[in-house]
Scaffold this motif. Structure first.
Motif: not given
Length: 137
Positions: A55-73
């Motif tokens: 699930a790419v939107d988990e961001a705490f305590p740090v983002p799980v993936t980079d913005d480009d990967s989130r966008h592509r998902a």
């Protein structure tokens, strides 16, 4: 430290049996335990294929993936597809959100079956419930 990117995997580079045989995505951990659920694709007569859900939107305590990967998902999901890639050294199906439920897992397996040229009727899921993280209550 930058979040790990998801490296695209072409569905046609995956084993042919994913689009032909009866396949079960089998959870190794409970759906409620994390934004990343370890699992594997299993079919009789073939070696298991490690395949996690992310699930790419988990961001705490740090983002799980980079913005480009989130966008592509998000873009893949919006177009009725699922982002198939490598996250670390494991095959991963990446979807929008922060956690998983049974309906979403079934939906992403439908999308995976279409991506590999198979039929959703040949896909199944063996889920583990798991427990929620105590800190999330």
């Amino acid at each position: 430290m930058d979040p790990a990117p998801i490296v695209d995997v072409d569905p046609f580079d995956l084993p042919e049996w994913l689009g032909i045989d009866e396949v079960v995505w089998q959870a190794d951990a409970g759906l409620r335990t994390s934004h990343r659920v370890a699992g594997r694709l299993v079919s009789a007569g073939h070696d298991d294929l490690v395949c996690d859900l992310l699930a790419v939107d988990e961001a705490f305590p740090v983002p799980v993936t980079d913005d480009d990967s989130r966008h592509r998902a998000h873009q893949s999901w919006r177009h009725g597809q699922v982002l198939i890639g490598c996250y670390g050294d494991r095959l991963t199906l990446a979807v929008p959100g922060t956690r998983f439920d049974a309906e979403q897992v079934l939906d992403l397996l439908i999308r995976l079956s279409r991506a590999v040229g198979g039929s959703p009727e040949r896909m199944a899921a063996l889920l583990r419930i798991g427990v929620e993280n105590q800190n999330q209550r």
